[in-house]
Design a protein around this motif. Structure first.
Motif, PDB file in Angstrom:
ATOM      1  N   GLN A 214       0.829  -1.212   0.000  1.00 13.21           N
ATOM      2  CA  GLN A 214       0.000   0.000   0.000  1.00 13.21           C
ATOM      3  C   GLN A 214       0.863   1.263   0.000  1.00 13.21           C
ATOM      4  OE1 GLN A 214      -2.605  -0.614   3.505  1.00 13.21           O
ATOM      5  NE2 GLN A 214      -4.317  -0.417   2.101  1.00 13.21           N
TER       6      GLN A 214
ATOM      7  N   GLU B  68     -11.186  -3.886  -3.675  1.00 13.17           N
ATOM      8  CA  GLU B  68      -9.941  -4.624  -3.938  1.00 13.17           C
ATOM      9  C   GLU B  68      -9.952  -5.220  -5.349  1.00 13.17           C
ATOM     10  OE1 GLU B  68      -8.182  -6.283  -0.486  1.00 13.17           O
ATOM     11  OE2 GLU B  68      -7.557  -8.119  -1.483  1.00 13.17           O
TER      12      GLU B  68
ATOM     13  N   TYR C 294      -5.661   1.611  -2.665  1.00 15.70           N
ATOM     14  CA  TYR C 294      -5.201   0.649  -3.680  1.00 15.70           C
ATOM     15  C   TYR C 294      -4.569   1.352  -4.878  1.00 15.70           C
ATOM     16  CZ  TYR C 294      -8.011  -2.899  -1.247  1.00 15.70           C
ATOM     17  OH  TYR C 294      -8.519  -3.773  -0.332  1.00 15.70           O
TER      18      TYR C 294
END
Lengths: 432, 432
Positions: free
Chosen positions: A416, B332, B430
């Motif tokens: 991340q 995600e 992300y």
């Protein structure tokens, strides 16, 4: 008659017994209460005065130390019908050295006023360092209280700690517990990382003695690893020195507070799930070093030693795992401390020498603090070696079907942190 | 003699058997190979032609479908000494419908050329939808290949899927597998979330039937929950319909690729550790719905139903848990798809109707895609209700000592998303 004042003490567990008997050795008459009779016998043999009544233990004691396991126990011991507070003499000093939520420590101060005992000097003073340092009088102590309380009661904290290890935290009652809590961020993550590392190593075929030697002598060192690994190697879990329930309780204090103030503690959360898993397997009353059994049922010291050639690459993977976890634990702890306005320089100094210490914390912690305090323009050195080291470890674990909960959690954080791979980009994940 | 061309088929597992027998029903003569004799008998009874030789199964077949479990098995079946490729006639079409890394699919195309079989039309065509839809000919299929290969071979994909569920993914061989992989991000997270939800619910005292009814009828719905919960309630795990080893393999493809391209997949990583934990408990060959036993050994349908009053608040916590997990899973999956240049509109359309679908994905997925594609100025609605719902669930779990691995992982992400609590701030985690 002793020239030193009489001390009341409640909670003669692993830590409390060491503290109380250390005071006995220093010449204090100590009256100790515990619910467990054999402990009281042991305490008498060590020169203490055992007591089966809380109010008895508190009667005429100008100084009283409460070292029970939880806030719930403290509440009962302090304010119960046969409790401590009722029996303490006027103007006495009451030390709460248990690890409790800072909000609980503050509630004790308030309640003392509410029940008409505002005369009692209350000191919020959780400790760290383990049973051996407790008995040596060299604990780390984080204390918050009024100036008047410290003026009257600081001398007794000095007895329990080494001169450089008493941290008077600004902010009064609650500040000590807050400091302890953010210290425990490191402890909570490091303790289970010992088991994850030994479990990983064992499943790679490494003998636990080789693992210990390698880790202790290198950058993957942590205080917890050095301390717990002795028990891991001996399977000294029954009961060992520090029960799973204790660190689970401390971790719950962290995650509850984090939820309350909306702060992310991803690694502490992973650690908490593992402690709960251990509890559900009935390991709760056993030493936390025994959580290695979540990874392997074989004693880790029983594996046949590998040849040097075989061994070295595998030991390196274990180091990679710990280095990555310790680095991210430092970021999580320091960031949470910052979020709670805990004085960072003091936090750093405390942790380096206490049970939360690690080589990674020592080396990277000051840089992290400089970044968070805006003292450093740059974002710190590249973390790509940590990330790549973790990738090597988790890849091997994936191939061998070994769960690495913390290792993967730390890797997710480093991924991340993005292309920059700097301390700054890692800390930004906690900048909410 | 049939007017339809003869098909060769290898790998008559849960999915493959359904696909092959569906083709038989459509009037194709299908020669099927499998290593397991009872399966071949069953296949013969269903009208197929069983074969115990790969080369036999491929001889004179202009169309050949390979549906083995792993890339390793495919490599052996295709290129082994008695393998498929050697025996296929000139200009035949070879479909690889297994879930494999896209790099593997690409390596097959290259190797076909290397071994002098560049004449074979190769189609990379993984599928999704489970055994029932396989047998119905309504699978979702994600296919990548040359135009020439599709021209010759698309008709057979049409037979296996519903018209709206064949996704021709731009990019040639590998593109189908890439699409499948990012679809499996959702599958990997959702499958274990079914067990976490049922385990949490059971430990709160909820009967599994009540849980299913509540979840299926509400916003916490996912395709996996609806599908797996049938088996959870019946304890239909031996072997059930989809083994732990299958989703573990798929998850490993995701996490390996994520490591390779340095992308964070924190929830997939948590899921992977749980699948590995299940494998280590010897649940590997059993249905993944049986992973609820990581939380409770009691059959979840055996609990006495609670009164409505007791039940509703607890069911709400279970929904909160799933909603938070599904939301973060969508972030995600979509973010990883974006990172890999997978066409997002197609990805969305595919997942909504396939095994990766969830109500959260359906409702929030388009908004996420708009943000990632810069079509939306705003950062989306507030996520604080998801965060607060998760906090309620994990707080209850903490009190009751129930591990919530995914729930806490999702909460950590939402806390990392900071005060803004927007889809944009979640997706930024992300954006590496």
């Amino acid at each position: 008659m002793s020239s030193k004042p009489a001390i009341g003490f409640c909670g003669l567990g692993a830590m409390g017994f060491g503290m109380a008997t250390h005071l006995v050795k220093q010449g204090y008459p100590v009256t100790g209460f515990d619910v467990y009779a054999p402990t009281l016998e042991r305490f008498a043999k060590a020169g203490g005065t055992p007591s089966t009544s809380l109010s008895e233990s508190a009667k005429d004691k100008e100084y009283y130390i409460c070292m029970v396991a939880t806030a719930q126990q403290a509440e009962q011991a302090l304010f119960g019908s046969d409790g401590i507070v009722k029996s303490l003499p006027k103007g006495s000093v009451l030390y709460l050295t248990s690890t409790v939520p800072s909000s609980y420590a503050q509630s004790v101060e308030k309640k003392l006023g509410d029940v008409g005992r505002g005369d009692i000097y209350f000191i919020d003073a959780p400790v760290s360092g383990g049973a051996i340092r407790a008995a040596d009088g060299t604990l780390s102590i984080m204390a918050g209280a009024s100036e008047a309380a410290f003026e009257k009661g600081k001398f007794l904290l000095d007895e329990l700690t080494a001169p450089s290890k008493l941290f008077i935290v600004a902010g009064g009652v609650g500040a000590g517990s807050n400091m302890k809590m953010v210290h425990q961020v490191l402890a909570a993550i490091h303790i289970i990382s010992v088991s994850e590392a030994f479990g990983f190593a064992a499943r790679l075929g490494l003998n636990g003695n080789d693992v210990r030697e390698h880790v202790i002598g290198g950058k993957a060192w942590s205080w917890m690893f050095e301390n717990r690994s002795v028990r891991t190697l001996k399977e000294d879990y029954f009961p060992g020195a520090s029960a799973v329930t204790i660190i689970l309780k401390d971790t719950g204090i962290i995650t509850s507070m984090a939820n309350l103030v909306d702060f992310p503690v991803p690694l502490c959360s992973i650690a908490e799930q593992l402690y709960i898993t251990g509890l559900n397997k009935d390991f709760g009353a056993q030493d936390d070093a025994g959580l290695v059994r979540l990874w392997t049922s074989e004693p880790v010291a029983s594996l046949a030693p590998l040849s040097d050639e075989d061994k070295n690459a595998k030991l390196e993977l274990v180091s990679n795992l710990l280095n990555g976890i310790h680095l991210c634990a430092a970021a999580e702890g320091i960031s949470f401390a910052k979020h709670l306005d805990v004085p960072l320089a003091q936090y750093y100094e405390l942790c380096v020498e206490a049970a939360g210490g690690s080589t990674q914390y020592k080396e990277q912690g000051t840089k992290m603090i400089d970044i968070l305090e805006g003292k450093q323009e740059q974002q710190g050195a590249s973390l790509s070696s940590y990330r790549d080291g973790l990738k090597a470890a988790v890849t091997e674990a994936r191939d061998k079907k070994i769960p690495l909960h913390l290792g993967n959690g730390a890797l997710s954080l480093l991924e991340q942190a993005g292309k920059e791979q700097s301390l700054g980009s890692l800390l930004k994940l906690y900048s909410v």
